[in-house]
Scaffold this motif. Structure first.
Motif, PDB file in Angstrom:
ATOM      1  N   ASN A  12     101.979 -41.591 -11.622  1.00  0.00           N
ATOM      2  CA  ASN A  12     101.625 -40.337 -11.143  1.00  0.00           C
ATOM      3  C   ASN A  12     101.676 -39.173 -12.085  1.00  0.00           C
ATOM      4  OD1 ASN A  12     100.654 -41.131  -8.366  1.00  0.00           O
ATOM      5  ND2 ASN A  12     102.713 -41.890  -8.552  1.00  0.00           N
ATOM      6  N   SER A  86      92.205 -41.171 -13.928  1.00  0.00           N
ATOM      7  CA  SER A  86      92.596 -42.157 -12.845  1.00  0.00           C
ATOM      8  C   SER A  86      92.006 -43.542 -13.063  1.00  0.00           C
ATOM      9  CB  SER A  86      92.480 -41.357 -11.375  1.00  0.00           C
ATOM     10  OG  SER A  86      93.205 -40.093 -11.539  1.00  0.00           O
ATOM     11  N   GLN A 116      96.816 -36.012 -10.743  1.00  0.00           N
ATOM     12  CA  GLN A 116      96.863 -35.341  -9.347  1.00  0.00           C
ATOM     13  C   GLN A 116      96.382 -33.996  -9.870  1.00  0.00           C
ATOM     14  OE1 GLN A 116     100.974 -36.037  -8.873  1.00  0.00           O
ATOM     15  NE2 GLN A 116     100.511 -37.529  -7.104  1.00  0.00           N
TER      16      GLN A 116
END
Lengths: 117, 115
Positions: A12, A86, A116
């Motif tokens: 992440n 992503s 994110q």
């Protein structure tokens, strides 16, 4: 036998930050190393490869990877992550002229990269 | 630019049936590879062909066979299908060069579902 390890199932990263997806390999001989990206329900797309020469390889979409022979690693990097990065990333290895063929790539298990916003 | 074409894109079969998957490589590519990717799994190399001859063999079950034709397209034949054969089957193509391997270009895959 050749093998590839991607130690992280998921990475992440916040958008705009640098990203690293790790890959280590085990082969007898000099490896050919590849990174592929897979978007949902899509085929594998080639990002970059290391065959010989400069240890830092630049590829598609701003990605790069550094071949480190002493650490048997080929980590994928990007200076500034985008949400569109992503996806599922696969590291792969092939040993040249191994006699038994080894024509096909051996893939790692894949790493989900989540960027994110 | 032309890419690797696979057909069909989706296929539903029942146990013990047979299936044939087709792959059309990029023009002037002489090598074709087949991979199987189970749900949540990494792609596993099955078999490859160079100039219509089998080049290398991976984890292809005996129930499966494949060949490459004179126009370089390839077909993967799967018999006595089992539930565990449900997967995404990728074909990839490349062109052999003297200096080492160029990258393999993957097709979009055929999703086989065995019921």
């Amino acid at each position: 036998a050749q093998s590839v390890a991607q130690p992280e199932d998921q990475v992440n990263v916040a958008e705009g930050n640098p990203l690293t997806v790790k890959c280590t390999y085990s082969v007898s001989g000099n490896p050919y190393l590849f990174w592929y990206v897979q978007y949902p329900n899509r085929g594998l797309q080639f990002l970059l490869k290391y065959i010989t020469g400069d240890n830092l390889v630049k590829g598609s979409y701003g990605f790069e990877a550094e071949f480190n022979k002493s650490q048997t690693s080929f980590h994928l990097k990007k200076p500034s992550a985008l949400v569109s990065d992503s996806a599922l990333y696969f590291c792969a290895v092939r040993v040249p002229y191994s006699g038994g063929g080894a024509d096909g790539l051996t893939f790692g298990k894949g790493t989900h990269l989540i960027i994110q916003p | 630019a032309a890419g690797v074409i696979q057909s069909p894109r989706h296929l539903i079969k029942e146990k013990r049936e047979t299936a044939t998957l087709k792959c059309y490589p990029i023009p002037r590519h002489d090598t074709v590879y087949w991979y199987q990717q189970g749900p949540g799994q990494d792609p596993q190399f099955l078999i490859s062909f160079y100039e219509k001859m089998q080049s290398d063999k991976g984890s292809i079950p005996d129930r499966f066979s494949a060949q490459q034709f004179s126009d370089y397209h390839s077909e993967l034949n799967m018999s006595s299908l089992e539930l565990g054969d449900s997967a995404l089957y990728f074909c990839a193509s490349s062109r052999k060069v003297a200096g080492g391997p160029i990258e393999k270009f993957f097709g979009p895959g055929t999703r086989l579902t065995v019921l």
